[in-house]
Design an enzyme around this catalytic site. Structure first.
Site, mmCIF file in Angstrom:
data_model
loop_
_atom_site.group_PDB
_atom_site.id
_atom_site.type_symbol
_atom_site.label_atom_id
_atom_site.label_comp_id
_atom_site.label_asym_id
_atom_site.label_seq_id
_atom_site.Cartn_x
_atom_site.Cartn_y
_atom_site.Cartn_z
ATOM 1 N N HIS A 349 0.801 -1.229 0.000
ATOM 2 C CA HIS A 349 0.000 0.000 0.000
ATOM 3 C C HIS A 349 0.829 1.272 0.000
ATOM 4 C CE1 HIS A 349 -4.138 -1.490 0.716
ATOM 5 N NE2 HIS A 349 -3.517 -2.536 1.203
ATOM 6 N N LYS A 535 -8.923 13.601 4.213
ATOM 7 C CA LYS A 535 -7.986 12.479 4.232
ATOM 8 C C LYS A 535 -7.083 12.665 5.430
ATOM 9 C CE LYS A 535 -6.890 13.794 0.042
ATOM 10 N NZ LYS A 535 -6.984 12.533 -0.647
ATOM 11 N N ARG A 536 -6.310 11.646 5.787
ATOM 12 C CA ARG A 536 -5.370 11.817 6.880
ATOM 13 C C ARG A 536 -4.448 13.002 6.615
ATOM 14 N NH1 ARG A 536 -5.234 8.019 11.212
ATOM 15 N NH2 ARG A 536 -3.321 9.096 11.795
ATOM 16 N N LYS A 541 0.444 14.457 1.355
ATOM 17 C CA LYS A 541 -0.884 14.737 0.811
ATOM 18 C C LYS A 541 -1.080 16.238 0.567
ATOM 19 C CE LYS A 541 -3.163 10.667 2.921
ATOM 20 N NZ LYS A 541 -4.003 9.993 1.913
ATOM 21 N N THR A 643 -8.749 6.673 -2.284
ATOM 22 C CA THR A 643 -10.107 6.195 -2.541
ATOM 23 C C THR A 643 -11.133 7.300 -2.319
ATOM 24 O OG1 THR A 643 -10.110 5.269 -0.303
ATOM 25 C CG2 THR A 643 -9.770 3.725 -2.127
ATOM 26 N N LYS A 647 -14.809 8.172 -4.266
ATOM 27 C CA LYS A 647 -16.094 8.471 -3.629
ATOM 28 C C LYS A 647 -16.607 9.829 -4.097
ATOM 29 C CE LYS A 647 -14.170 6.433 0.567
ATOM 30 N NZ LYS A 647 -13.441 6.883 1.793
#
Ligand SMILES: *Cc1c(COP(=O)(O)O)cnc(C)c1O
Length: 806
Positions: A349, A535-536, A541, A643, A647
């Site tokens: 991952h 998101k985290r 990110k 992901t 969504k």
């Protein structure tokens, strides 16, 4: 045997009376929730037993999905939907003056995971059952889920998540299926007969692993699989060893908490023990079930069992299977190894080097001594088998035990027949860079399985207004067959449909605005662009890049208040790992910028920032249907898949993205005109690494806009971030901006400007939105798990009783 409304109401009354001696009119939401929950559970109980018996009677090969995290969120509506009861129950309750949504709000969000990895595991559980596949989850029943996040003075504060308080209606404790797990102590091999050795355990601690099973209800198909989560207890035989409260606590703490870190592993003994605990318990129970119910020789195990290692946390599956096959089933090493490799498969991952799991030899020897012995032998034989075929350095680099550490990814690859990445780009990078050495040795083991999401939850349940428009436009087949969303493409020029979709979006935005007002006191307008990053919180990110752009907008408005602009609401949801200092600094800065901007009268409502506390599945369900823009802005090459991007597109948000993870495939699905791509490509990023010629300081000095934005962090423009602002500034300038935010800044700003222009033309925007919805079907986790089942697990869908009749 689905209930009709009348019978349902009667049942509900009866159960309420039995449980609480109460009439519906007097029951609290809590009491109604528990009653409804037990009623639903009773509805699928028979199918659950039947599913289990059918697997046995057909001697069906089953897959067991081992994951240290599952993130199902709430299950009430999802179970109702899958049982075909959602609409009926909603109506029946409404006739009794009860709002189903209020009842559903009582349920605790089951958060036994950190983020994407755990949510994927839960989407897979839903899809495996819904696709008639024989598959079960195996994990840990943490007493406390992921911490509850609160903001105090803009800082993240972590509170315990007592999700089990008040009980968990979905689980069944199965004491009769408990197994013992041995940890610690010493192990040596004793010769029991000539040339035949058995391990002897000294001073090992015995832990009792008790399973709690939860039914995983398939969509409209009478399949109910099992998610089995293990909890630790003191075995009866050891009771007298644990006389002090302290000793008991220490043991019971093993399954108390989920590690709140989604990448860096802290070298914690508890964590390694947790890993072995659920792996050993799971494999023991699989083998016991196989021997008792399938009654086949152990040598045929791989024909009936497949085990999936979700990231490396369950990598001890490999040596544990070896241990049981050799020590307990008396197979030879060669036989056991052949079976183990056939059974195991592994998903990687991450490509972040610091997130690749390793354990020191010393810790492993102390915690799981027999595992270490077996790993040493796997490593030795690995070298023996490949050393004639490959150069010495390559062999050394790929060993499991290297430089005093046990490399769990190496163990997973060597001990399994399949290694997959989670998006095309990610799988390519694994082969080309991160795991290239292994790709040279085992080219046939590598493959890609792009992630997906349980679309029933992420559309039908969370977005009823949009679902209604879809039903009216393309019929209802999309509810079972996500590919049928494609039918929507026929309506991309149909103003009526576009308007209806826009109205649905508007209604969702108003619902979120109402929630934001009640949760934060901040008023936002549904006229504004809702720009969402959820998101985290992680440096890669790049939530900080989002903030830099917001500050630029703020400065623009202050300088030129008269220019007409699109109104924007920037919505954040993100938890930082409690030990991740830099991520927490970013949270503080976003919160202070929000405070400044939201309260600056010169801004009016042109710009708002909403950072919602405690991002989890339930909050995601509120935000996603209301999003206009989906921020997927990680540095190219760093996000394995993502992901939330899937969504959000499914709900008609337009993606603003780098070419990273599954964003690349989203672009392929919708076409360049229906997505906003910016920033460095993965090749360009690697080029910088190679040439070592990136200079953030130069950009700061030569680009006046960047200059002004960064200065806001250190010149008091944003108040209350004296230390944090300096830290951000230094990370970008002093430490040369590890994730190339400044390099991508200009192209990000430009993409944002294009979005402004596009949004101004509402019919243009609505058409893009429609095209995104129409092409989201390929990101259904139904399709993903079918690919796993066919290519990796080799398990077949179950023949249902209906098929047999037909
Ligand atoms: C989908 C989801 C994630 C994953 O988000 P990414 O943007 O893909 O990292 C994390 N947490 C929750 C609660 C989710 O629902």
């Amino acid at each position: 045997m689905t209930l009709d409304k009348k019978t349902f109401k009667k049942e509900l009354r009866q159960r309420l009376s039995e449980n609480y001696a109460m009439e519906i009119e007097d029951a609290s939401e809590q009491e109604l929730f528990y009653t409804l929950g037990t009623l639903i559970k009773a509805q699928y109980a028979e199918a659950w037993g039947n599913t289990w018996r059918r697997y046995i009677s057909k001697q069906q090969k089953q897959v067991y999905y081992f994951s240290i995290e599952f993130l199902p969120g709430r299950m009430l509506k999802s179970n109702l939907l899958n049982l075909g009861m959602l609409a009926m129950v909603r109506e029946a309750l409404a006739e009794l003056n009860i709002d189903l949504d209020k009842i559903a709000d009582v349920e605790k969000d089951m958060a036994l995971g950190n983020g994407g990895l755990g949510r994927l595991a839960s989407c897979f559980m839903d899809s495996i059952a819904s696709c008639n596949l024989p598959g079960n989850g195996n994990g840990i029943r943490y007493d406390y889920g992921l911490f509850k996040q609160r903001f105090v003075d803009g800082y993240q504060v972590e509170l315990p998540d007592e999700w089990l308080k008040g009980g968990n209606i979905w689980e069944i404790r199965r004491e009769s299926k408990a197994v013992d797990v041995r940890v610690g102590g010493h192990v040596y091999l004793a010769e029991v007969s000539k040339g035949h050795f058995k391990p002897v355990y000294e001073n090992a601690r015995v832990l009792r692993a008790v399973p709690y099973d939860t039914g995983m209800v398939g969509y409209d198909n009478d399949v109910v699989n099992t998610l089995r989560l293990w909890s630790v207890e003191i075995p009866a035989s050891e009771e007298d060893k644990y006389q002090s409260i302290h000793g008991r606590r220490e043991l019971e703490d093993l399954t108390a908490v989920l590690y709140p870190d989604d990448s860096n592993e802290q070298g914690r003994l508890t964590r390694l023990t947790q890993e072995y605990f659920f792996v050993s318990a799971g494999i023991q129970s699989i083998i016991r079930h196989y021997k008792k119910q399938y009654k086949k020789p152990i040598a045929q195990l791989s024909e009936y069992v497949s085990i999936h290692i979700n990231d490396t946390h369950p990598a001890l599956c490999v040596p544990e299977m070896m241990r049981i096959l050799m020590d307990e089933e008396d197979l030879s090493w060669e036989q056991a190894w052949d079976i183990t490799v056939k059974i195991m498969s592994y998903t990687n991952h991450t490509i972040m080097a610091e997130a690749l799991e390793k354990w020191s030899i010393d810790l492993m020897k102390r915690t799981v001594p027999r595992m270490y012995q077996i790993i040493e032998e796997i490593d030795r034989r690995y070298v023996e088998t490949i050393k004639a075929l490959h150069p010495y350095e390559l062999v050394e680099r790929t060993r499991i035990i290297r430089e005093g550490q046990v490399h769990m990814a190496h163990l997973s690859i060597i001990g399994s027949h399949s290694t997959n990445g989670v998006a095309k780009l990610h799988s390519d990078l694994l082969k080309a860079v991160v795991l290239h050495d292994f790709y040279v040795i085992y080219p046939d083991r590598f493959n890609n399985k792009t992630n997906g999401v349980a679309q029933r939850r992420w559309s039908q349940i969370v977005n009823r207004p949009m679902s209604k428009v879809l039903d009216e436009t393309i019929g209802k087949t999309w509810r079972k067959n996500p590919d049928d969303l494609k039918l929507l493409m026929n309506y991309q020029a149909d103003d009526k449909v576009l308007t209806k979709l826009a109205e649905a979006k508007k209604a969702n935005k108003q619902a979120l605005a109402d929630y934001v007002l009640s949760a934060t006191g901040i008023a936002i307008s549904s006229e504004a662009i809702f720009d969402v990053q959820i998101k985290r919180l992680h440096a890669y990110k790049r939530q900080l890049l989002n903030l830099l752009h917001i500050i630029k907008l703020y400065q623009d408005i202050k300088e030129n208040p008269q220019i007409e602009r699109q109104k924007r609401v920037f919505i954040f949801g993100a938890k930082a790992a409690p030990s991740y200092h830099y991520a927490k600094v970013i949270i503080k800065c976003i919160n202070e910028a929000a405070h400044l901007i939201n309260n600056d009268p010169a801004i009016h409502d042109q710009l708002k920032i909403v950072f919602l506390e405690n991002y989890n599945v339930t909050l995601a369900e509120k935000i996603i249907p209301a999003a206009d823009v989906s921020e997927q802005i990680s540095l190219a090459s760093k996000e394995a898949s993502g992901t939330s991007n899937m969504k959000l597109m499914l709900n008609g948000a337009i993606t603003l993205a780098t070419l990273d993870g599954a964003n690349v495939e989203i672009r392929d699905a919708v076409g360049d005109e229906n997505i906003y791509i910016f920033g460095l490509t993965e090749q360009e990023v690697y080029q910088y690494y190679q040439n070592q010629d990136y200079s953030a300081r130069q950009l700061y000095e030569e680009n006046p806009i960047i200059h002004r934005v960064l200065n806001a962090f250190i010149d008091g423009t944003i108040p209350n971030i004296e230390y944090e602002g300096r830290e951000i500034f230094d990370s970008l300038i002093q430490y040369n901006d590890e994730y190339f935010l400044l390099r991508d800044f200009d192209s990000y700003v430009e993409a944002q400007q294009q979005i402004d222009h596009a949004y101004a033309d509402q019919s243009f925007w609505q058409k893009m939105s429609l095209i995104n919805i129409a092409n989201a079907g390929r990101f259904s986790s139904d399709e993903t798990v079918r690919r796993y089942a066919e290519d990796i697990w080799k398990v077949d869908p179950i023949r249902l009783p209906v098929d047999e009749e037909g």
